[in-house]
Design a protein around this motif. Sequence first.
Motif, mmCIF file in Angstrom:
data_model
loop_
_atom_site.group_PDB
_atom_site.id
_atom_site.type_symbol
_atom_site.label_atom_id
_atom_site.label_comp_id
_atom_site.label_asym_id
_atom_site.label_seq_id
_atom_site.Cartn_x
_atom_site.Cartn_y
_atom_site.Cartn_z
ATOM 1 N N ASP A 137 0.855 -1.187 0.000
ATOM 2 C CA ASP A 137 0.000 0.000 0.000
ATOM 3 C C ASP A 137 0.894 1.242 0.000
ATOM 4 O OD1 ASP A 137 -2.863 1.159 0.592
ATOM 5 O OD2 ASP A 137 -1.481 2.193 1.956
ATOM 6 N N PRO A 138 0.843 2.075 -1.037
ATOM 7 C CA PRO A 138 1.774 3.214 -1.127
ATOM 8 C C PRO A 138 1.697 4.160 0.059
ATOM 9 C CG PRO A 138 0.697 2.838 -3.242
ATOM 10 C CD PRO A 138 -0.001 1.960 -2.255
ATOM 11 N N GLU A 139 0.503 4.509 0.507
ATOM 12 C CA GLU A 139 0.378 5.445 1.621
ATOM 13 C C GLU A 139 0.915 4.840 2.912
ATOM 14 O OE1 GLU A 139 -3.574 6.852 1.988
ATOM 15 O OE2 GLU A 139 -3.650 7.732 -0.020
ATOM 16 N N CYS A 140 0.610 3.584 3.135
ATOM 17 C CA CYS A 140 1.089 2.904 4.339
ATOM 18 C C CYS A 140 2.613 2.799 4.323
ATOM 19 C CB CYS A 140 0.446 1.525 4.440
ATOM 20 S SG CYS A 140 0.768 0.682 5.999
ATOM 21 N N ALA A 141 3.175 2.466 3.163
ATOM 22 C CA ALA A 141 4.626 2.378 3.045
ATOM 23 C C ALA A 141 5.277 3.731 3.319
ATOM 24 C CB ALA A 141 5.006 1.875 1.655
ATOM 25 N N ALA A 142 4.655 4.818 2.840
ATOM 26 C CA ALA A 142 5.218 6.145 3.058
ATOM 27 C C ALA A 142 5.214 6.513 4.538
ATOM 28 C CB ALA A 142 4.439 7.188 2.255
ATOM 29 N N LEU A 143 4.146 6.164 5.246
ATOM 30 C CA LEU A 143 4.091 6.431 6.679
ATOM 31 C C LEU A 143 5.187 5.671 7.424
ATOM 32 C CD1 LEU A 143 0.234 6.294 7.330
ATOM 33 C CD2 LEU A 143 1.692 8.321 7.437
ATOM 34 N N PRO A 165 33.330 3.939 18.127
ATOM 35 C CA PRO A 165 33.079 3.695 16.707
ATOM 36 C C PRO A 165 31.678 4.063 16.267
ATOM 37 C CG PRO A 165 33.163 1.631 17.936
ATOM 38 C CD PRO A 165 33.642 2.705 18.862
ATOM 39 N N GLY A 166 30.681 4.064 17.174
ATOM 40 C CA GLY A 166 29.324 4.416 16.801
ATOM 41 C C GLY A 166 28.697 3.416 15.855
ATOM 42 N N LEU A 167 27.570 3.829 15.252
ATOM 43 C CA LEU A 167 26.860 2.953 14.323
ATOM 44 C C LEU A 167 27.573 2.858 12.980
ATOM 45 C CD1 LEU A 167 23.148 3.979 14.976
ATOM 46 C CD2 LEU A 167 24.140 1.715 15.346
ATOM 47 N N GLY A 168 28.410 3.831 12.679
ATOM 48 C CA GLY A 168 29.038 3.844 11.367
ATOM 49 C C GLY A 168 28.009 4.151 10.290
ATOM 50 N N ARG A 169 28.252 3.647 9.095
ATOM 51 C CA ARG A 169 27.292 3.837 8.007
ATOM 52 C C ARG A 169 26.103 2.907 8.226
ATOM 53 N NH1 ARG A 169 28.552 5.561 2.666
ATOM 54 N NH2 ARG A 169 30.739 5.062 3.077
ATOM 55 N N VAL A 170 24.901 3.457 8.161
ATOM 56 C CA VAL A 170 23.693 2.672 8.392
ATOM 57 C C VAL A 170 22.985 2.420 7.068
ATOM 58 C CG1 VAL A 170 21.423 2.627 9.488
ATOM 59 C CG2 VAL A 170 23.399 3.502 10.753
ATOM 60 N N ALA A 171 22.743 1.150 6.777
ATOM 61 C CA ALA A 171 22.039 0.759 5.558
ATOM 62 C C ALA A 171 20.543 0.697 5.843
ATOM 63 C CB ALA A 171 22.532 -0.598 5.070
ATOM 64 N N VAL A 172 19.767 1.367 5.009
ATOM 65 C CA VAL A 172 18.317 1.413 5.141
ATOM 66 C C VAL A 172 17.705 0.824 3.875
ATOM 67 C CG1 VAL A 172 16.301 2.883 5.518
ATOM 68 C CG2 VAL A 172 18.500 3.499 6.555
ATOM 69 N N ASN A 173 16.867 -0.172 4.041
ATOM 70 C CA ASN A 173 16.175 -0.739 2.882
ATOM 71 C C ASN A 173 15.133 0.252 2.379
ATOM 72 O OD1 ASN A 173 16.797 -3.932 2.645
ATOM 73 N ND2 ASN A 173 16.988 -3.199 4.749
ATOM 74 N N VAL A 174 15.046 0.418 1.075
ATOM 75 C CA VAL A 174 14.181 1.433 0.481
ATOM 76 C C VAL A 174 13.059 0.768 -0.303
ATOM 77 C CG1 VAL A 174 14.121 3.485 -0.965
ATOM 78 C CG2 VAL A 174 16.202 2.907 0.279
ATOM 79 N N SER A 175 11.839 1.168 -0.025
ATOM 80 C CA SER A 175 10.695 0.575 -0.708
ATOM 81 C C SER A 175 10.603 1.061 -2.149
ATOM 82 C CB SER A 175 9.394 0.916 0.020
ATOM 83 O OG SER A 175 9.086 2.287 -0.144
ATOM 84 N N GLU A 176 9.933 0.275 -2.974
ATOM 85 C CA GLU A 176 9.683 0.685 -4.353
ATOM 86 C C GLU A 176 8.870 1.963 -4.405
ATOM 87 O OE1 GLU A 176 8.467 -2.463 -7.089
ATOM 88 O OE2 GLU A 176 8.827 -3.882 -5.467
ATOM 89 N N HIS A 177 7.887 2.076 -3.511
ATOM 90 C CA HIS A 177 7.043 3.269 -3.501
ATOM 91 C C HIS A 177 7.869 4.509 -3.201
ATOM 92 C CE1 HIS A 177 3.673 0.583 -3.783
ATOM 93 N NE2 HIS A 177 3.969 0.010 -2.633
ATOM 94 N N SER A 178 8.874 4.381 -2.353
ATOM 95 C CA SER A 178 9.749 5.511 -2.047
ATOM 96 C C SER A 178 10.544 5.915 -3.281
ATOM 97 C CB SER A 178 10.718 5.133 -0.926
ATOM 98 O OG SER A 178 10.043 4.808 0.254
ATOM 99 N N LEU A 179 11.165 4.949 -3.916
ATOM 100 C CA LEU A 179 12.043 5.250 -5.050
ATOM 101 C C LEU A 179 11.295 5.836 -6.231
ATOM 102 C CD1 LEU A 179 14.318 2.095 -4.922
ATOM 103 C CD2 LEU A 179 14.992 4.427 -4.406
ATOM 104 N N ARG A 180 10.046 5.466 -6.389
ATOM 105 C CA ARG A 180 9.289 5.915 -7.554
ATOM 106 C C ARG A 180 8.699 7.307 -7.385
ATOM 107 N NH1 ARG A 180 6.721 -0.080 -8.534
ATOM 108 N NH2 ARG A 180 8.524 -0.914 -9.671
ATOM 109 N N ARG A 181 8.902 7.898 -6.235
ATOM 110 C CA ARG A 181 8.500 9.291 -6.052
ATOM 111 C C ARG A 181 9.528 10.190 -6.741
ATOM 112 N NH1 ARG A 181 5.292 10.796 -1.321
ATOM 113 N NH2 ARG A 181 6.561 12.683 -1.311
ATOM 114 N N GLY A 182 9.044 11.129 -7.515
ATOM 115 C CA GLY A 182 9.958 12.004 -8.220
ATOM 116 C C GLY A 182 10.792 12.880 -7.297
#
Length: 357
Positions: A137-143, A165-182
Motif C-alpha cells: 500500500d503506497p500510503e502505508c509504506a510512506a508512513l 566507533p558508533g553505528l558507522g554507516r547505516v544501511a536502510v532498505n528502500v521501498s519501491e514506492h519511495s524510489l518511484r516518487r519524483g
Amino acid sequence: MRRRAGWRRRRRRRSGAAGRVRRHGAAARGDGACGLPEDGRAPEALFARAKEALSEIKRAGGGADFLRGAMLARVGARRRAIGCVRDAVQEDRIRVWYQPKLRLADGAPDGHEALVRIFDRAGQISGPGDWAEALDDPECAALLDAAVLRRVLADLRRPEPGMGPGLGRVAVNVSEHSLRRGDFATHLLRALARAGVAAAQIELEIVETVLVDQRTPELVAGFERLRAAGIRITLDDFGTGFASLSHLRDLPIDGLKIEKSFVLGLQADARNAPILRAIVMLAQALGLHTVAEGVESAEVADLLRDLGCQTAQGYHFGRPQPLPELAPELGPDLGPEQAPLPLPVPVATGLPQRVPD
C-alpha cells in the motif's frame, strides 16, 4: 457451449443478479465480478465489491473471479496488516534494530543495517514477515518510511567526540514506492540536512524490481544526485531478481548485496560456491562493493573471504538489537536514545521489506 451457457444461467439464477467491473490494458486484463445477494444488496456495495475483486485479480496477473473464499481472505489479511502498521505509526510503536556488518579481511566493523520492528499494545515484537502485505500500500509504506527514517536519523545525530566507533554507516532498505516518487532524493537530502547527519553515514539498499520500472531514467538521476552527496547505493538481494548485466553496467550503484539463499546453502550445495565466485569477480571488475548476508558460521565466513567477498552480516557476527543493547559495543559515551526528529509526512525514504537475519 450449451453446457457453459447453462452453467451461466444457473449461476445467475442462484445469485439473483450479477455484475462485473472490467479492466483491459497492457498492465493488466481482468474482470471483477459480484453477485446479489452474496456480495451485497445496494448498488454501491456491489460495485465496491467488484472493484476490490478486480484489484485483487490485477495483483494476480489477470483473470476473472468473485471476491470470495481465498481471495477474500487475502484482502482481509492485507487490511489487517495495513491497520497494524498505521496504528503503530500513529501510536509511536515503530522501532529500529541494528545488525552489525563486518569487513571479512580484518574483522573490522563496517556499519549496520537498520531493521524495522513493531511493538504491539501488549509489548510483543513483530517483524516485516508479519505485516508484509501492508508494504504494497503506497500510503502505508510512506508512513512507515518516515517513521523509520526519523528513528535512524535520531540514532545517528550524536556528538562525535568520545563516542567510540558508533553505528558507522547505516544501511536502510528502500521501498519501491519511495524510489518511484519524483521528489525522493530531495526529501532525503533535506531530512539529512535538518538532522545534521552526514550523507556518508547513510546507505540505501534498493530492491531489484524497481529496475524494470518505465521511469528508470528518473531513478538514475536521483541515484546520481544522492551518490554525489555521499550516500552509498547498494543493489539488494542480487542473484535471484530482475537485475541484468546491463543494469550493473548502467546504473549508478556502489555495491551488491548477495541474496542470502546462496550464502545459507554454501556448505550444503557445492554449486553455490562458483555462483558466488562469479558474482564477486563480476562486482570486482565493475568496481562494486560486495556484501553477503546470512553468514551463520566461521566456516562460511572463511569461505566468503577466500572467494573475495568484502563485507558480511549474519548471526555469526551478531543478531539485530535495539540501540541501547548495542551501546557497550559502540562506545562508552553513546548515551540514551534521543527523541525522534520531526519530519514532514508523507516522506517515502526507506524501510526494510523482508524478515532479517
